[in-house]
Enzyme design. Structure first.
Site, short mmCIF file in Angstrom:
data_model
loop_
_atom_site.label_atom_id
_atom_site.label_comp_id
_atom_site.label_asym_id
_atom_site.label_seq_id
_atom_site.Cartn_x
_atom_site.Cartn_y
_atom_site.Cartn_z
N HIS A 165 8.27 3.35 8.95
CA HIS A 165 8.11 2.49 10.12
C HIS A 165 6.83 2.88 10.84
O HIS A 165 6.59 4.08 11.07
CB HIS A 165 9.33 2.66 11.04
CG HIS A 165 9.30 1.77 12.23
ND1 HIS A 165 9.58 0.42 12.15
CD2 HIS A 165 8.99 2.00 13.53
CE1 HIS A 165 9.46 -0.12 13.35
NE2 HIS A 165 9.10 0.81 14.20
N ILE A 189 16.70 -7.26 6.63
CA ILE A 189 17.66 -6.28 7.14
C ILE A 189 18.80 -6.17 6.13
O ILE A 189 19.31 -7.19 5.65
CB ILE A 189 18.20 -6.72 8.51
CG1 ILE A 189 16.99 -6.84 9.45
CG2 ILE A 189 19.28 -5.75 9.00
CD1 ILE A 189 17.16 -6.35 10.82
N MET A 230 10.91 -6.76 4.31
CA MET A 230 11.16 -7.46 5.57
C MET A 230 12.55 -8.11 5.67
O MET A 230 12.70 -9.13 6.31
CB MET A 230 10.06 -8.52 5.79
CG MET A 230 8.67 -7.94 5.90
SD MET A 230 8.51 -6.75 7.25
CE MET A 230 8.47 -7.86 8.65
N GLN A 272 -1.83 7.53 7.68
CA GLN A 272 -0.80 8.57 7.79
C GLN A 272 0.47 8.20 7.03
O GLN A 272 1.15 9.06 6.48
CB GLN A 272 -0.48 8.86 9.26
CG GLN A 272 -1.66 9.39 10.05
CD GLN A 272 -2.28 10.63 9.44
OE1 GLN A 272 -1.57 11.51 8.93
NE2 GLN A 272 -3.60 10.70 9.44
N ARG A 302 23.37 -13.73 2.45
CA ARG A 302 22.91 -12.35 2.26
C ARG A 302 23.74 -11.59 1.23
O ARG A 302 23.23 -10.79 0.45
CB ARG A 302 22.93 -11.62 3.60
CG ARG A 302 22.40 -10.21 3.50
CD ARG A 302 21.99 -9.67 4.83
NE ARG A 302 23.14 -9.34 5.65
CZ ARG A 302 23.04 -8.63 6.78
NH1 ARG A 302 21.88 -8.23 7.21
NH2 ARG A 302 24.11 -8.35 7.49
N SER A 354 0.83 -1.21 0.00
CA SER A 354 0.00 0.00 0.00
C SER A 354 0.87 1.27 0.00
O SER A 354 0.50 2.28 -0.59
CB SER A 354 -0.99 0.00 1.17
OG SER A 354 -0.32 0.10 2.39
N ASN A 355 2.04 1.19 0.62
CA ASN A 355 2.95 2.35 0.55
C ASN A 355 3.56 2.50 -0.84
O ASN A 355 3.75 3.62 -1.32
CB ASN A 355 4.04 2.23 1.61
CG ASN A 355 3.56 2.67 2.98
OD1 ASN A 355 3.33 3.86 3.21
ND2 ASN A 355 3.36 1.71 3.87
N ASP A 358 23.04 1.82 9.59
CA ASP A 358 23.40 0.44 9.95
C ASP A 358 22.52 -0.20 11.02
O ASP A 358 22.51 -1.41 11.18
CB ASP A 358 24.85 0.40 10.47
CG ASP A 358 25.84 0.47 9.33
OD1 ASP A 358 25.40 0.66 8.18
OD2 ASP A 358 27.04 0.35 9.59
N ASP A 372 16.05 0.54 12.30
CA ASP A 372 15.12 1.68 12.45
C ASP A 372 15.72 2.84 13.24
O ASP A 372 15.03 3.48 14.04
CB ASP A 372 13.81 1.20 13.13
CG ASP A 372 13.14 0.09 12.34
OD1 ASP A 372 13.13 0.16 11.11
OD2 ASP A 372 12.62 -0.85 12.98
C1 GRF Z 1 3.70 -0.66 6.88
O1 GRF Z 1 3.01 -0.55 8.09
C2 GRF Z 1 5.12 -0.17 7.02
O2 GRF Z 1 5.23 0.89 7.91
C3 GRF Z 1 5.82 -1.38 7.56
O3 GRF Z 1 5.24 -2.47 6.89
C4 GRF Z 1 3.92 -2.12 6.48
C5 GRF Z 1 3.89 -2.31 4.99
O4 GRF Z 1 2.61 -2.11 4.46
N1 GRF Z 1 7.25 -1.24 7.39
P1 GRF Z 1 2.43 -2.04 2.88
O5 GRF Z 1 3.07 -3.30 2.30
O6 GRF Z 1 3.05 -0.79 2.39
O7 GRF Z 1 0.93 -2.07 2.69
#
Ligand code: GRF
Length: 226
Positions: A112, A95, A93, A176, A68, A16-17, A145, A148
């Site tokens: 975040h 690091i 997801m 938001q 990695r 969604s982001n 490094d 968050d």
């Molecule tokens: C969001 O809450 C973001 O802050 C976190 O993972 C979620 C990802 O949501 N890091 P989307 O995949 O962007 O819907």
């Protein structure tokens, strides 16, 4: 020749982001374009969103690499091939190693779902509810490094309401997130973000931009006095 910023978005989930960033590019909030979307997982909805928008959607599955280092080399290669100038982590997801972060130094943003430096890491909405904090929110920051820990660009605050569960709180925060992530990317693209003593400074913008941001001079006090 165009001066639009080339953006690469890294995802692992619903995206969604990613959608908010793609929409920001389409509606010209962001003077940029998403040139590639990379997921470390197959079959996630974010990939479909990218394909629906006609964008290259690449899967680099970390499980198929012997470590990695090899995964990140493949990732860096794809990002370079697509001329990426800014990497946006959007629910990604994995690091990233110090090698990768140095390689793209100062050019990686993350979102975040908490008010950093409170609640870094995972399951942050659940932990905020368990701690009984009255506010949470979202943070866009540069990636360094740590987990968050990088310099903060923008934050949005939301209240935590008495009947909230992880889903209702996450949904309120997500609204938001979709607001502040495109703004942070916009400012990066406009070259208005400066690092001064480890903190992000935003160069002055145009008057009409004030309407797009949360009122910086207002405090949020919650719960309200009755
Ligand atoms: C969001 O809450 C973001 O802050 C976190 O993972 C979620 C990802 O949501 N890091 P989307 O995949 O962007 O819907």
């Amino acid at each position: 020749m165009t001066d639009r910023l080339n953006i690469g978005v890294l995802v692992s989930g619903s995206g969604s982001n990613l959608q908010a960033i793609m929409d920001g590019c389409t509606n010209d909030t962001i003077p940029g374009r998403v040139t590639v979307v990379v997921s470390n997982k197959d079959g996630v909805f974010a990939l479909e969103r990218a394909r629906n928008a006609g964008l290259p959607a690449v899967v680099i599955n970390h499980d198929r690499y012997g470590g990695r280092e090899y995964f990140e080399k493949a990732l860096a290669e794809v990002l370079e091939q697509h001329g990426v100038q800014l990497i946006c982590l959007a629910g990604f997801m994995r690091i990233l190693s110090p090698w990768f972060i140095r390689y793209f130094s100062g050019r990686i943003l993350n979102i975040h779902p908490a008010l950093l430096p409170a609640f870094p890491g995972l399951h942050v909405q659940k932990r905020a509810l368990e701690m009984g904090v009255r506010f949470s929110g979202a943070t866009v920051h540069f990636v360094d490094d740590g987990v968050d820990t990088g310099p903060i660009v923008i934050q949005a605050v939301v209240p935590i309401l008495p009947d909230d569960d992880v889903d209702t709180l996450s949904a309120r925060i997500l609204v938001q997130e979709h607001r502040i992530y495109p703004l942070a990317v916009r400012w990066f693209a406009q070259k208005r973000l400066r690092l001064v003593n480890g903190k992000v400074q935003l160069d002055a913008g145009l008057e009409h931009e004030r309407e797009m941001t949360l009122a910086a001079d207002k405090a949020w006090i919650h719960p309200p006095a009755s």
